[in-house]
Motif scaffolding. Structure first.
Motif: not given
Length: 189
Positions: A76-102
């Protein structure tokens, strides 16, 4: 009242909307479209300076699959969360998926439709599902320079539609010539 304000803000200024939802966005960022999904924990997302996020990108900051076994008292106590950090000068293309802890490094291109399952180092291009290393950013830049046909920059600024059509026509024509040249060489052998 707050929900109405957020719905209006989403359409008037999507970047302000994202910040109000809790996304940490640095200056000089472009959010293309109003359909970027920052998930249920937008406060776990940090976007660096000079970043473009294309339409339909999804940020997933938790793993909901724990639902399958959380009914069991033992888990019951199990949960999974994760931060997502994108650095400077990046391009993330259309319909991309970024998962937790990235963490996506600086100077990174994530191709359209990519699923980012692992952190990405600085200065590279990734693509695919799961996203894999394609080439260093410098190689991508060189290739882009070589593939860019001559065009009138002033005309592009003043009449983008016509200039883009000319550019695309010249690219297709060039590829057609190269293909015909290869076919002709084979038939001569």
């Amino acid at each position: 009242m707050k929900n109405i304000y957020l719905k209006i803000l989403r359409y008037l200024n999507f970047k302000k909307y994202a910040i109000k939802k809790g996304v940490n966005i640095s200056s000089d960022c472009r959010l293309i479209g109003r359909d970027i999904d920052f998930g249920s924990e937008p406060y776990l997302i940090k976007i660096g300076n000079h970043v473009t996020i294309s339409n339909n990108v999804q940020f997933i900051t938790h793993d909901g699959s724990t639902f399958v076994f959380r009914e069991n008292n033992k888990y019951k106590h199990i949960v999974k969360f994760g931060k997502i950090e994108i650095g400077d000068n990046c391009f993330i293309g259309s319909r991309s998926i970024i998962l937790p802890n990235i963490k996506i490094g600086d100077n990174v291109v994530v191709a359209a439709g990519s699923v980012v399952t692992k952190s990405i180092p600085n200065n590279c291009v990734v693509a695919g599902n799961p996203a894999k290393y394609i080439c260093p950013l410098d190689e991508f830049i060189e290739k882009s320079v070589k593939e860019t046909p001559n065009y009138d920059l002033d005309n592009f600024k003043n009449n983008k539609k016509n200039e883009v059509i000319k550019i695309c026509d010249s690219i297709n024509f060039k590829k057609e010539l190269e293909t015909n040249e290869k076919i002709n060489k084979k038939s001569l052998k």
